[in-house]
Write an enzyme that holds these catalytic residues in place. Sequence first.
Site, mmCIF file in Angstrom:
data_model
loop_
_atom_site.group_PDB
_atom_site.id
_atom_site.type_symbol
_atom_site.label_atom_id
_atom_site.label_comp_id
_atom_site.label_asym_id
_atom_site.label_seq_id
_atom_site.Cartn_x
_atom_site.Cartn_y
_atom_site.Cartn_z
ATOM 1 N N ARG A 1 0.845 -1.197 0.000
ATOM 2 C CA ARG A 1 0.000 0.000 0.000
ATOM 3 C C ARG A 1 0.876 1.240 0.000
ATOM 4 O O ARG A 1 2.016 1.209 0.437
ATOM 5 C CB ARG A 1 -0.922 0.016 1.226
ATOM 6 C CG ARG A 1 -0.184 0.136 2.571
ATOM 7 C CD ARG A 1 -1.156 0.514 3.675
ATOM 8 N NE ARG A 1 -0.560 0.556 4.994
ATOM 9 C CZ ARG A 1 0.090 1.608 5.503
ATOM 10 N NH1 ARG A 1 0.280 2.700 4.766
ATOM 11 N NH2 ARG A 1 0.580 1.573 6.726
ATOM 12 N N ASN B 1 9.295 6.070 4.042
ATOM 13 C CA ASN B 1 8.860 7.145 4.931
ATOM 14 C C ASN B 1 9.708 8.381 4.743
ATOM 15 O O ASN B 1 10.641 8.429 3.940
ATOM 16 C CB ASN B 1 8.953 6.652 6.391
ATOM 17 C CG ASN B 1 7.601 6.223 6.932
ATOM 18 O OD1 ASN B 1 6.603 6.881 6.701
ATOM 19 N ND2 ASN B 1 7.581 5.125 7.661
ATOM 20 N N ASP C 1 10.076 7.714 11.440
ATOM 21 C CA ASP C 1 8.864 7.659 10.608
ATOM 22 C C ASP C 1 8.819 8.900 9.710
ATOM 23 O O ASP C 1 9.709 9.074 8.875
ATOM 24 C CB ASP C 1 7.650 7.515 11.535
ATOM 25 C CG ASP C 1 6.420 7.006 10.830
ATOM 26 O OD1 ASP C 1 6.290 7.254 9.621
ATOM 27 O OD2 ASP C 1 5.559 6.380 11.471
ATOM 28 N N ASN D 1 2.387 4.561 1.262
ATOM 29 C CA ASN D 1 2.675 5.129 2.572
ATOM 30 C C ASN D 1 3.010 6.606 2.373
ATOM 31 O O ASN D 1 2.370 7.281 1.583
ATOM 32 C CB ASN D 1 3.786 4.313 3.249
ATOM 33 C CG ASN D 1 3.808 4.503 4.739
ATOM 34 O OD1 ASN D 1 2.763 4.559 5.371
ATOM 35 N ND2 ASN D 1 4.986 4.637 5.307
ATOM 36 N N GLU E 1 1.105 -4.295 6.840
ATOM 37 C CA GLU E 1 1.536 -4.740 8.153
ATOM 38 C C GLU E 1 0.549 -5.714 8.779
ATOM 39 O O GLU E 1 -0.655 -5.627 8.544
ATOM 40 C CB GLU E 1 1.763 -3.545 9.087
ATOM 41 C CG GLU E 1 0.558 -2.634 9.320
ATOM 42 C CD GLU E 1 0.520 -1.428 8.372
ATOM 43 O OE1 GLU E 1 0.438 -1.647 7.140
ATOM 44 O OE2 GLU E 1 0.547 -0.289 8.876
HETATM 45 CA CA CA Z 1 4.814 7.314 7.947
#
Ligand code: CA
Length: 308
Positions: free
Chosen positions: A109, A161, A213, A111, A129
């Site tokens: 997917r 990320n 992240d 991100n 996940e």
């Molecule tokens: Ca993220």
Amino acid sequence: MAKPSVEVVSQRYILGEGPHWDHNTQKLYFVDIMTSKICRLDPETGVITTATLDCGTVGFVIPVEGMPGKLVAGADKSLVLVTWDGETNVEKAPTSVLANVDADRGETRWNDGKVDSSGRLWAGTMGVEQGDYFPPNQGSLYSVTNSLTPKKEVSPVTISNGLAWSLQNDTMYYIDSVPRQIYGFDYDSKTGAISNKRVVFDLEKASVKGLPDGMTIDTDGNLWVALFTGGAVIQVNPQTGKVLNTVAIPAERVTSVAFGGPNFDVLYVTTATVGMKEAELQEQPHAGCVFVVKGLGARGLKANSFKL
Ligand code: CA
């Protein structure tokens, strides 16, 4: 740095992500990935409006330049154009598919995604996940110009990320969360070419807790990095690899950051509840909320919109 203030500005979400300060409208966009929601905060009124998409999880949302009411979003494996004025709550916002990625992969997917100074989208994918297990090496980082032909730029990655560009616009910073490293690439803004991948910060070596992240950059060229399961945002000098500041957030799963406000001097921070146990949810009543951090003594830069 005096102690910054950290305030809650939203309800709780499952996987709040992708804060994007829209300078044109002075609003904050963000997503709740798992519930396919695009959200817009008006900091003047505190009101958050929401549009739900019906094409899978939503990894990011970014306004389209010069087209008010049009947004580009990463939904499931598709890049979609969303029509939403942001003023009212919409159950099923109209979308049209602009491009698809990861046809050669199983369950992945979209991100995190960001737009560079040329209006080119950089966005990546990840394997879907299962709890806190992230299937390794299923994702890729793509660039997409207005020709709408996604170009695979970095592959494989586990959780794509954290994108940011240096003030000189000659370096692109990027995160693959699971190796717990922040990378730098030489970057050519005209052609979009990236090369010479190197590690600019290693969380393991720096004894920093959590997964890196989302990320942004300030006007001094320092990176601000959300720490998923680290309960904090850190400011890192990518030249020296030193942690300059640590800002505690009252939520362990910090997902992303974006400077905003009229002077770009407040930091919006998204967090998540995904994967948390019932006891943890009770211990962290603000987990999953969006926060605004003031008094950091740092400023960010204008975020770019997508040039379609
Ligand atoms: Ca993220």
